[in-house]
Design a protein around this motif. Sequence first.
Motif, mmCIF file in Angstrom:
data_model
loop_
_atom_site.group_PDB
_atom_site.id
_atom_site.type_symbol
_atom_site.label_atom_id
_atom_site.label_comp_id
_atom_site.label_asym_id
_atom_site.label_seq_id
_atom_site.Cartn_x
_atom_site.Cartn_y
_atom_site.Cartn_z
ATOM 1 N N THR A 1 16.494 4.480 32.628
ATOM 2 C CA THR A 1 15.757 5.342 31.712
ATOM 3 C C THR A 1 15.608 4.757 30.520
ATOM 4 O OG1 THR A 1 16.638 7.224 32.906
ATOM 5 C CG2 THR A 1 15.870 7.488 30.612
ATOM 6 N N LYS A 2 14.236 4.683 29.992
ATOM 7 C CA LYS A 2 13.803 4.109 28.884
ATOM 8 C C LYS A 2 13.871 5.511 27.646
ATOM 9 C CE LYS A 2 11.721 -0.254 30.234
ATOM 10 N NZ LYS A 2 12.721 -1.119 29.359
ATOM 11 N N HIS A 3 14.091 4.896 26.524
ATOM 12 C CA HIS A 3 13.776 6.102 25.278
ATOM 13 C C HIS A 3 12.830 5.355 24.340
ATOM 14 C CE1 HIS A 3 17.424 8.291 27.081
ATOM 15 N NE2 HIS A 3 17.830 7.140 27.515
ATOM 16 N N GLY A 4 12.833 6.104 23.374
ATOM 17 C CA GLY A 4 11.845 5.569 22.121
ATOM 18 C C GLY A 4 11.543 6.780 21.061
ATOM 19 N N TRP A 5 10.597 6.239 20.454
ATOM 20 C CA TRP A 5 9.971 6.989 19.452
ATOM 21 C C TRP A 5 8.559 6.464 19.474
ATOM 22 C CZ3 TRP A 5 12.798 10.743 17.164
ATOM 23 C CH2 TRP A 5 14.464 10.673 17.095
ATOM 24 N N GLN A 6 7.573 7.301 19.207
ATOM 25 C CA GLN A 6 6.296 7.079 18.914
ATOM 26 C C GLN A 6 5.356 7.996 18.051
ATOM 27 O OE1 GLN A 6 4.556 6.482 23.299
ATOM 28 N NE2 GLN A 6 4.460 8.716 23.232
ATOM 29 N N GLY A 7 4.353 7.448 17.557
ATOM 30 C CA GLY A 7 3.742 8.250 16.487
ATOM 31 C C GLY A 7 2.471 7.281 15.982
ATOM 32 N N THR B 1 0.939 -1.264 0.053
ATOM 33 C CA THR B 1 -0.095 -0.170 0.070
ATOM 34 C C THR B 1 0.849 1.135 -0.090
ATOM 35 O OG1 THR B 1 -1.855 1.055 1.230
ATOM 36 C CG2 THR B 1 0.100 0.295 2.357
ATOM 37 N N THR B 2 0.284 2.234 -0.492
ATOM 38 C CA THR B 2 1.195 3.690 -0.458
ATOM 39 C C THR B 2 0.671 4.388 0.864
ATOM 40 O OG1 THR B 2 -0.996 4.818 -1.646
ATOM 41 C CG2 THR B 2 1.071 4.191 -2.959
ATOM 42 N N ILE B 3 1.608 4.804 1.345
ATOM 43 C CA ILE B 3 1.450 5.585 2.754
ATOM 44 C C ILE B 3 1.792 7.113 2.951
ATOM 45 C CG2 ILE B 3 1.999 3.357 3.973
ATOM 46 C CD1 ILE B 3 4.744 4.768 4.516
ATOM 47 N N SER B 4 1.008 7.959 3.459
ATOM 48 C CA SER B 4 1.282 9.272 3.671
ATOM 49 C C SER B 4 2.332 9.397 4.830
ATOM 50 C CB SER B 4 0.105 9.836 4.629
ATOM 51 O OG SER B 4 -1.077 9.641 3.797
ATOM 52 N N PRO B 5 3.076 10.277 4.449
ATOM 53 C CA PRO B 5 4.297 10.716 5.616
ATOM 54 C C PRO B 5 3.807 10.716 6.896
ATOM 55 C CG PRO B 5 4.277 12.112 3.291
ATOM 56 C CD PRO B 5 3.032 11.392 3.668
ATOM 57 N N PHE B 6 4.544 10.269 7.987
ATOM 58 C CA PHE B 6 4.162 10.406 9.209
ATOM 59 C C PHE B 6 5.383 10.754 9.990
ATOM 60 C CE2 PHE B 6 4.944 5.736 8.636
ATOM 61 C CZ PHE B 6 5.644 5.440 9.687
ATOM 62 N N THR B 7 5.052 11.081 11.377
ATOM 63 C CA THR B 7 6.140 11.656 12.217
ATOM 64 C C THR B 7 6.143 10.751 13.488
ATOM 65 O OG1 THR B 7 5.978 13.834 11.413
ATOM 66 C CG2 THR B 7 7.198 13.525 13.590
ATOM 67 N N LEU B 8 7.186 10.205 13.989
ATOM 68 C CA LEU B 8 7.577 9.561 15.087
ATOM 69 C C LEU B 8 8.089 10.536 16.154
ATOM 70 C CD1 LEU B 8 9.064 6.225 14.123
ATOM 71 C CD2 LEU B 8 6.476 6.754 14.859
ATOM 72 N N ALA B 9 7.574 10.938 17.319
ATOM 73 C CA ALA B 9 8.094 11.792 18.276
ATOM 74 C C ALA B 9 9.096 11.181 19.583
ATOM 75 C CB ALA B 9 7.247 12.639 19.122
ATOM 76 N N TYR B 10 10.097 11.746 19.648
ATOM 77 C CA TYR B 10 11.033 11.218 20.566
ATOM 78 C C TYR B 10 10.452 11.277 22.135
ATOM 79 C CZ TYR B 10 15.023 10.545 23.766
ATOM 80 O OH TYR B 10 16.027 10.299 24.774
ATOM 81 N N TRP B 11 10.762 10.149 22.961
ATOM 82 C CA TRP B 11 10.179 10.208 24.270
ATOM 83 C C TRP B 11 11.303 9.413 25.209
ATOM 84 C CZ3 TRP B 11 9.843 5.560 26.842
ATOM 85 C CH2 TRP B 11 9.756 4.450 25.965
ATOM 86 N N LYS B 12 11.267 9.838 26.568
ATOM 87 C CA LYS B 12 12.060 9.405 27.404
ATOM 88 C C LYS B 12 11.570 9.439 28.860
ATOM 89 C CE LYS B 12 15.442 12.119 29.199
ATOM 90 N NZ LYS B 12 16.703 12.757 29.072
ATOM 91 N N GLU B 13 11.655 8.162 29.554
ATOM 92 C CA GLU B 13 10.734 7.944 30.630
ATOM 93 C C GLU B 13 11.763 7.325 31.797
ATOM 94 O OE1 GLU B 13 7.859 4.468 31.059
ATOM 95 O OE2 GLU B 13 6.832 6.325 30.347
ATOM 96 N N ARG B 14 11.817 7.871 32.880
ATOM 97 C CA ARG B 14 12.516 7.287 34.009
ATOM 98 C C ARG B 14 11.846 6.319 34.811
ATOM 99 N NH1 ARG B 14 17.902 7.906 35.481
ATOM 100 N NH2 ARG B 14 18.072 7.631 37.756
ATOM 101 N N GLN B 15 12.361 5.049 34.822
ATOM 102 C CA GLN B 15 11.707 3.671 35.479
ATOM 103 C C GLN B 15 11.720 3.889 36.952
ATOM 104 O OE1 GLN B 15 9.789 1.508 33.258
ATOM 105 N NE2 GLN B 15 10.097 3.477 32.138
ATOM 106 N N PRO B 16 11.093 3.173 37.777
ATOM 107 C CA PRO B 16 11.189 3.071 39.241
ATOM 108 C C PRO B 16 12.494 2.631 39.718
ATOM 109 C CG PRO B 16 9.054 2.404 38.553
ATOM 110 C CD PRO B 16 9.867 2.596 37.466
ATOM 111 N N VAL B 17 13.165 1.718 38.869
ATOM 112 C CA VAL B 17 14.397 1.012 39.332
ATOM 113 C C VAL B 17 15.522 1.860 38.906
ATOM 114 C CG1 VAL B 17 13.374 -1.254 39.248
ATOM 115 C CG2 VAL B 17 14.361 -0.257 37.219
ATOM 116 N N GLY B 18 15.489 3.059 38.449
ATOM 117 C CA GLY B 18 16.496 3.877 38.022
ATOM 118 C C GLY B 18 16.900 3.914 36.519
#
Length: 203
Positions: free
Chosen positions: A22-28, A3-20
């Motif tokens: 840090t998780k990073h990633g991208w979502q959109g 299939t053809t797709i429209s351009p899309f954007t993934l935003a960067y995120w960072k999250e501190r976990q209770p055990v110390g």
Amino acid sequence: MHTTISPFTLAYWKERQPVGLTKHGWQGTSAEFGDIRVVYPAGLDREPGIVTAVQGALIPTATFETRGIHTEVVFMPTLNGATLRVGDEVVRLSRNRWAQTRRGRSLRMTYLGDAYVLTAINRWAFTLSRRPGAEDPGVVVTVRQSGRGSGRKATVRAAGRVLPADVCLAALFCGVNRSVLTKWGAVRAGFSRIINFWLALLG
């Protein structure tokens, strides 16, 4: 399903976990493939190692895992000592560390008979190409990262008709250190290998 797709954007995120940790990633969200989320380290217990994972509504789940002592000093997987899985399939990986051209240094992959090539445009951008087949013209997905800090984003565009695996892999490599595919990244890695060789020889 192509299939053809429209351009899309993934935003960067960072999250501190209770055990110390840090998780990073991208979502959109892709209009055609729904929500997509990339996370690293993915929390899979495969020490010593580090894993990036991607999952989404209409794409396969995939992981990119790097194992080895060098993972103790990095926060995202590298291309050294790597294993890529899409669903239950292990994807074959190969690259020429000593190649002089950007194309020559590309990461080559084979998944379910499809040949892929990951090529660096620069440190912040790359293309993922699926080679043409007998009845398939192939596709080129371009990912460009921009911005700084928490405002970083990755814009995904495709030229051609994509498969769910194409989108999956393009998103996944946002969470992988691709620096050795660039000219200066390859030079730094080469010097590092030489220095480590002599240190091991003299030690």
